[in-house]
Design an enzyme around this catalytic site. Structure first.
Site, PDB file in Angstrom:
ATOM      1  N   LYS A  41       0.841  -1.191   0.000  1.00  0.00           N
ATOM      2  CA  LYS A  41       0.000   0.000   0.000  1.00  0.00           C
ATOM      3  C   LYS A  41       0.877   1.241   0.000  1.00  0.00           C
ATOM      4  O   LYS A  41       1.664   1.457   0.929  1.00  0.00           O
ATOM      5  CB  LYS A  41      -0.893  -0.003   1.260  1.00  0.00           C
ATOM      6  N   SER A 127      -9.700   8.508   5.244  1.00  0.00           N
ATOM      7  CA  SER A 127      -8.309   8.900   4.973  1.00  0.00           C
ATOM      8  C   SER A 127      -8.129   9.139   3.484  1.00  0.00           C
ATOM      9  O   SER A 127      -7.376  10.034   3.076  1.00  0.00           O
ATOM     10  CB  SER A 127      -7.349   7.821   5.461  1.00  0.00           C
TER      11      SER A 127
END
Ligand code: ADP
Length: 145
Positions: A41, A127
């Site tokens: 990620k 986020s």
């Protein structure tokens, strides 16, 4: 002692995340926020900055600790002697994912997942949204804890 870990990417840590942690303190003696370091990620905010930021948010709350972890969440739970995993659910889209993770973690290590529902006023804050605004030069301070 009832110990929970609160795992996530927290890229960045938002007012929604902080609210879940604060509310969970009536359920647990200690909450360890675990910043998962996932090599697949791509993150925007460096993990060390996230660690320092979250520690600052909870500097007056001795029952909250913040750590970085790699690997499986259940292994991090075991390391922290946590019996519980804390997660938040904002909307139905979160539900299936959380249920699958909870089931997997229960089967892997017998750890129970405790879900708190996000307050409606924070339900739209993710986020991902905050990262997007940040990358387009917007002021993101109202979203940060
Ligand atoms: P992950 O990458 O593991 O989904 P996140 O950092 O996105 O990690 O989220 C960590 C946890 O916080 C998740 O349980 C998520 O549902 C919850 N969460 C995310 N945004 C909010 C919000 N606005 N209010 C409350 N909980 C939230």
């Amino acid at each position: 002692m009832r110990i929970a870990i609160f795992p996530g990417s927290f890229d960045p840590f938002t007012v929604g995340h902080a609210d879940i942690v604060n509310r969970s303190l009536s359920l647990f003696d200690k909450v360890v926020i675990g910043i998962g370091k996932n090599s697949l990620k791509q993150s925007i905010f460096p993990v060390e900055n996230r660690l320092q930021h979250i520690r600052k948010v909870f500097k007056d709350e001795p029952r909250v600790a913040v750590e970085i972890y790699t690997g499986l969440t259940v292994d991090f739970a075991r390391e922290q002697n946590a019996q519980f995993i804390l997660r938040g659910i904002r909307c139905v889209a979160d539900f299936e994912y959380e249920r699958n993770m909870a089931e997997a973690n229960k089967q892997l290590a017998g750890v129970e997942t405790i879900i708190l529902y996000t307050r409606p006023e924070y339900a739209h804050i993710s986020s991902t949204l905050v990262r997007d605004l940040y990358q387009h030069g917007q002021d993101i301070t109202p979203y940060l804890a």
